[in-house]
Enzyme design. Structure first.
Site, PDB file in Angstrom:
ATOM      1  N   GLU A 144       0.899  -1.156   0.000  1.00 49.64           N
ATOM      2  CA  GLU A 144       0.000   0.000   0.000  1.00 49.64           C
ATOM      3  C   GLU A 144       0.933   1.199   0.000  1.00 49.64           C
ATOM      4  OE1 GLU A 144      -3.182   0.259  -0.313  1.00 49.64           O
ATOM      5  OE2 GLU A 144      -3.678  -1.866  -0.201  1.00 49.64           O
ATOM      6  N   THR A 181      11.377   3.210   0.821  1.00 46.85           N
ATOM      7  CA  THR A 181      11.151   4.640   0.616  1.00 46.85           C
ATOM      8  C   THR A 181      12.046   5.493   1.508  1.00 46.85           C
ATOM      9  OG1 THR A 181       9.482   6.362   0.904  1.00 46.85           O
ATOM     10  CG2 THR A 181       9.248   4.460   2.299  1.00 46.85           C
ATOM     11  N   ASP A 182      12.290   6.722   1.071  1.00 47.84           N
ATOM     12  CA  ASP A 182      13.036   7.662   1.925  1.00 47.84           C
ATOM     13  C   ASP A 182      12.196   8.140   3.108  1.00 47.84           C
ATOM     14  OD1 ASP A 182      11.232   9.271   0.533  1.00 47.84           O
ATOM     15  OD2 ASP A 182      12.716  10.731  -0.147  1.00 47.84           O
ATOM     16  N   ASP A 228      -4.046  21.014   5.823  1.00 51.82           N
ATOM     17  CA  ASP A 228      -2.825  20.242   5.639  1.00 51.82           C
ATOM     18  C   ASP A 228      -3.023  18.754   5.915  1.00 51.82           C
ATOM     19  OD1 ASP A 228      -0.216  19.944   4.988  1.00 51.82           O
ATOM     20  OD2 ASP A 228       0.552  21.349   6.489  1.00 51.82           O
ATOM     21  N   ARG A 229      -2.146  17.957   5.318  1.00 56.28           N
ATOM     22  CA  ARG A 229      -2.076  16.527   5.633  1.00 56.28           C
ATOM     23  C   ARG A 229      -1.572  16.386   7.078  1.00 56.28           C
ATOM     24  NH1 ARG A 229       1.934  13.053   1.878  1.00 56.28           N
ATOM     25  NH2 ARG A 229       0.091  12.755   0.590  1.00 56.28           N
ATOM     26  N   PRO A 230      -2.238  15.618   7.924  1.00 56.60           N
ATOM     27  CA  PRO A 230      -1.725  15.444   9.298  1.00 56.60           C
ATOM     28  C   PRO A 230      -0.340  14.800   9.264  1.00 56.60           C
ATOM     29  CG  PRO A 230      -3.931  14.499   9.074  1.00 56.60           C
ATOM     30  CD  PRO A 230      -3.477  14.872   7.693  1.00 56.60           C
ATOM     31  N   ASN A 257       8.777   9.277  -6.869  1.00 57.30           N
ATOM     32  CA  ASN A 257       8.804   8.944  -8.301  1.00 57.30           C
ATOM     33  C   ASN A 257       7.651   9.632  -9.026  1.00 57.30           C
ATOM     34  OD1 ASN A 257      10.047   5.591  -8.792  1.00 57.30           O
ATOM     35  ND2 ASN A 257      10.578   6.977  -7.143  1.00 57.30           N
ATOM     36  N   PRO A 266      -5.821  20.818  -5.184  1.00 59.85           N
ATOM     37  CA  PRO A 266      -5.788  20.942  -3.723  1.00 59.85           C
ATOM     38  C   PRO A 266      -4.373  20.873  -3.145  1.00 59.85           C
ATOM     39  CG  PRO A 266      -6.443  18.721  -4.351  1.00 59.85           C
ATOM     40  CD  PRO A 266      -6.224  19.468  -5.625  1.00 59.85           C
TER      41      PRO A 266
END
Ligand code: NAD
Ligand code: DAU
Length: 347
Positions: A85, A130-131, A285-287, A185, A210
């Site tokens: 995911e 992932t970083d 904002d994204r939490p 990416n 958005p």
């Protein structure tokens, strides 16, 4: 003859890796294992599905019995594990799905690999990571391979955990492994929930763009085919038990990137300059939003001779053209239960 299992090969990055390996290594048998979740799409691989060295297997890495049977039957030499995911926003609304696939699914794969892999020289379990496991940077500095893990989202926590399991299985069960941690990416076949394809598509449809918070968040962008080439290098030449950071040496603040995209799209669509920028809407904002990612990719550059080949301007141009030419692909993937998610906003 090597038998290689690539997981998540019907997804965005996985499909580019499968294509590269199938075409470049006719002597390898490439098996693509994918559950075909909302993010997996066999359309991504139509051009290579008839190659004699390629086989697709529909299956879920959460199903350990299925995996054991598959490994017992095939005795894979190596695994390149990309199934996951992958979307941070989804991990905020449904963390358990990420625990299941990214952690338990990875451990299931490791267990089958320990039990049934062929154990020949050169075999490897390769975890594509992932970083985001490193957490966030301030305004300066870079993530190196020795930066400590400090994940901030359920997605990055699940990837950090799976990295740790891979490493632990290497120590405990002596399986050969490598891990790579890559930056953002972009390119063809990326599901339009991620920033670049979402915004390209919204501009085409004249929908709002958005931007989370003030847009002053920084990401390091890499063209997906450059990532696939790095994976090829790490798979073949990476040293056992090593980690390699992969990045584009290409930092952009979200808001600057979105404005660049808007300018390029105005040109493509023959719209007046500034038309697309008017679609920008700053939303909640994204939490837990990480401020900045930036990769120091000097290890893979020096040790394995990899560096990105595609400039950001070239990559964005190719990406925009691909989404223009593949409107059917977009409409197909955003149909069904994705529609509700696609139209949602943070309140
Ligand atoms: P993606 O969401 O486009 O594709 C994931 C693929 O995994 C899909 O084909 C999906 O069907 C499959 N999958 C999901 N759950 C599965 C399960 N339980 N069993 C079998 N298959 C399953 O993801 P992506 O962006 O291509 O990322 C691939 C990998 O690379 C992930 O591990 C991700 O963490 C990592 N990564 C992604 C990026 C990026 O910018 N997209 C950057 C660094 C690392
Ligand atoms: O860094 C590697 C990671 O990059 C991968 O491990 C993940 O799988 C991949 O999804 C990506 O994660 P991000 O969260 O950085 O990607 P995303 O495209 O979701 O967001 C990029 C930036 O844009 C981020 O700062 C959030 C912001 N954003 C995103 C969306 C979808 C917006 O401002 N608005 C949006 O609608």
């Amino acid at each position: 003859m090597k038998k290689i299992l690539i997981t998540g090969g019907a997804g965005f990055i996985g499909s580019h890796v499968v294509r590269l390996f199938v075409k470049k290594y006719p002597d390898y048998d490439i098996y693509n294992l994918d559950a075909l979740t909302y993010a997996g799409n066999l359309e991504n691989l139509r051009d290579i599905e008839h190659f004699p060295n390629y086989q697709f297997i529909k299956g879920d890495i959460n199903d350990s019995d299925f995996l054991n049977k598959l490994f017992e039957l095939n005795k894979f030499n190596s695994v390149i594990h990309l199934a996951a995911e992958s979307h941070v926003d989804r991990s905020i609304t449904d963390p358990l799905a990420f625990v299941k696939t990214n952690i338990i699914g990875t451990v299931n794969l490791l267990n089958s690999y320990v039990k049934y892999s062929s154990n020949e020289l050169g075999d490897v379990f390769y975890h594509v990571s992932t970083d985001e496991v490193y957490g966030t940077l301030g305004k300066t500095g870079f993530f190196t391979e020795t930066t400590s893990y400090s994940p901030n989202s359920p997605y990055s926590a699940s990837k950090a955990s799976s990295d740790h399991f891979v490493r632990a299985y290497g120590e405990t069960y002596k399986i050969p492994y490598v891990i790579s941690n890559c930056s953002n990416n972009y390119g063809p076949n990326q599901f339009p929930e991620k920033l670049i394809p979402l915004f390209i598509n919204n501009i085409i449809e004249n929908k709002s763009l958005p931007v989370y918070g003030d847009g002053n968040y920084t990401r390091d962008w890499l063209y997906v085919i450059d990532h696939a080439l790095a994976i090829d290098k790490v798979f073949h030449e990476g040293k056992n038990k090593e980690t390699y950071n992969i990045g584009g040496f290409n930092e952009w603040k979200n808001i600057d990137l979105v404005k660049l995209l808007c300018r390029m799209m105005d040109e493509k669509l023959n719209r007046d300059f500034g038309t697309s920028e008017k679609l920008i809407t700053f939303i909640k904002d994204r939490p837990g939003h990480d401020l900045r990612y930036a990769i120091d990719a000097n290890k893979i550059k020096k040790e394995l001779g990899w560096s990105p080949k595609v400039t950001f301007e070239q990559g964005l141009e190719k990406t925009i053209d691909w989404y223009f030419e593949n409107q059917d692909w977009i409409q197909n993937v955003i149909n069904g239960d994705y529609k509700a998610y696609y139209n949602r906003q943070y309140k």
